[in-house]
Design an enzyme around this catalytic site. Sequence first.
Site, mmCIF file in Angstrom:
data_model
loop_
_atom_site.group_PDB
_atom_site.id
_atom_site.type_symbol
_atom_site.label_atom_id
_atom_site.label_comp_id
_atom_site.label_asym_id
_atom_site.label_seq_id
_atom_site.Cartn_x
_atom_site.Cartn_y
_atom_site.Cartn_z
ATOM 1 C CB ALA A 68 -1.456 1.765 2.818
ATOM 2 C CG ASP A 69 0.167 -4.483 6.833
ATOM 3 O OD1 ASP A 69 0.943 -3.728 6.865
ATOM 4 O OD2 ASP A 69 0.317 -5.669 6.460
#
Length: 202
Positions: A68-69
């Site tokens: 994820a970011d």
Amino acid sequence: MKLILGSQSKGRSQVLRNAGYSFSVLVPSINEKAIRSDNFKDMTLLIAQAKAQALLPQISEPALLITADHVMVWNGELREKPQSIDEAKKFLETYSNNSALSISSVVVTNTETHKQEFGTDMSKVFFKEIPTDVITEILQEEDTLSMSGALNIDDVRIAPYIDRIEGDRDSVIGLPMKLLNKLFSEFVLVQPPSIIRACPVI
């Protein structure tokens, strides 16, 4: 099938634990600053995909890998992890009596087939006036520089000054569970043990 969280974020780990999932952790090593786009939604997704690509060679067993970011955006300005205390101070001061947009992208990869499902979630955080002494206290916390936009909504010091959140709270932490569960549903699992919630954490 084993579940792996490809992140060193304490917040993401806690969100996943609170949802009742069992998982292991691997930390990707990439240069996030080398991945840029004027479209911040696209950028977070590209970074999350790059994290998956960096980790795949390290995994030899069938698993679902989560990467994820997350970034904050204030007044059209991108805010990632602050590079200094001064930058973190600027971030927090400008949130006061204002709002900021949270953008979280998530990628789920089947390490055996390399099938990927991904998506992006956005939430908006509205702030009351944040006193100067509160900002000073927050800046003394080591984790502040590891938070996108210098914002940790679980910090008891900032919590009283968050007026409301339009969207999901866990999305602002960096792992939107509604989106993640939707991505999980796209995989047909022959053996779905470790990612299925046995009993929720209370």
